[in-house]
Enzyme design. Sequence first.
Site, PDB file in Angstrom:
ATOM      1  N   ASN A 135       0.827  -1.218   0.000  1.00  0.00           N
ATOM      2  CA  ASN A 135       0.000   0.000   0.000  1.00  0.00           C
ATOM      3  C   ASN A 135       0.863   1.270   0.000  1.00  0.00           C
ATOM      4  OD1 ASN A 135       1.033   0.054   2.571  1.00  0.00           O
ATOM      5  ND2 ASN A 135      -0.925  -0.187   3.631  1.00  0.00           N
ATOM      6  N   GLU A 143       1.596   3.990   7.559  1.00  0.00           N
ATOM      7  CA  GLU A 143       0.530   3.534   6.667  1.00  0.00           C
ATOM      8  C   GLU A 143      -0.064   4.734   5.921  1.00  0.00           C
ATOM      9  OE1 GLU A 143       0.363   0.496   6.218  1.00  0.00           O
ATOM     10  OE2 GLU A 143       0.004  -0.732   8.000  1.00  0.00           O
TER      11      GLU A 143
END
Length: 261
Positions: free
Chosen positions: A137, A144
């Site tokens: 991702n 993140e």
Amino acid sequence: MDVNILKDGDAVATAGADLLQRVLRQKPNAVFGLATGRTPLAMYRRLVASCRDEGLSFRKVTTFNLDEYIGLSAEDPQSYRAYMKRELFDQIDIDPGNTFLPECGAKTDPLDVGPAYEALIRSRGGIDLQVLGIGRNGHIGFNEPTSSLNSRTRIKTLTRETIAANKDPSAQPQLAVTMGIATIMDARQIVLLATGEEKAEAVKRAIEGPVSAMCPASILQMHETVSVLLDEAAASKLALRDYYDWIATQKKRIAAEAEGD
Ligand code: GLP
């Protein structure tokens, strides 16, 4: 960005190890930022071999790892401390007292770990070369998507995708302490390694997409000295492939000319 598309994972590992060794030759007391995961394993094996067979020494080196899980002891084989001991530290001549991870012991307040880690990095003169992998991702460390591009070392909740990507999701902690994106960007030099088709989309977004917190690795476009080492599969979605190949041809020509002088 210096984008290098190499034949395969072996070539990526060799190029990564060469880069670390170049820094080490110039500065025997270098400070390295290190990553875990599958990607750097082959590079670590090369460094171990160079230490064993070629006299490479980490005696004066300091290392700071990107991240560590919260809730695992250092002895837990799933911890990043255990990974680093197994794959690198126990096999080279580094002083274990100079190897740091943002660990959060049972009696430590997790909120204190980040600022203390930042202070420790500063006290060692900052990171000379930071090694990075990349998540599917686009994460770097455990930053993140939607992590602040200006973040510092702190606690992060892992995405479900990241938890599932790790070996044993049942035993997988959901929280980690990670260097922040701004911490990573403070490194004087950065090398990002990526191999395999599953990384191709993230690599494309990081190198050729807009700079966005949705792809934390895209911030590397704002750093002056980044080398990206890719195998063919990880590079397979890059739009400017032809240009990167052209640059490689020019580099070879210049090197050959320099040798001829
Ligand atoms: C993990 C780590 C990162 C690593 C990335 C890719 O979650 N926190 O530091 O670079 O994901 O891992 P791998 O190399 O196993 O694909």
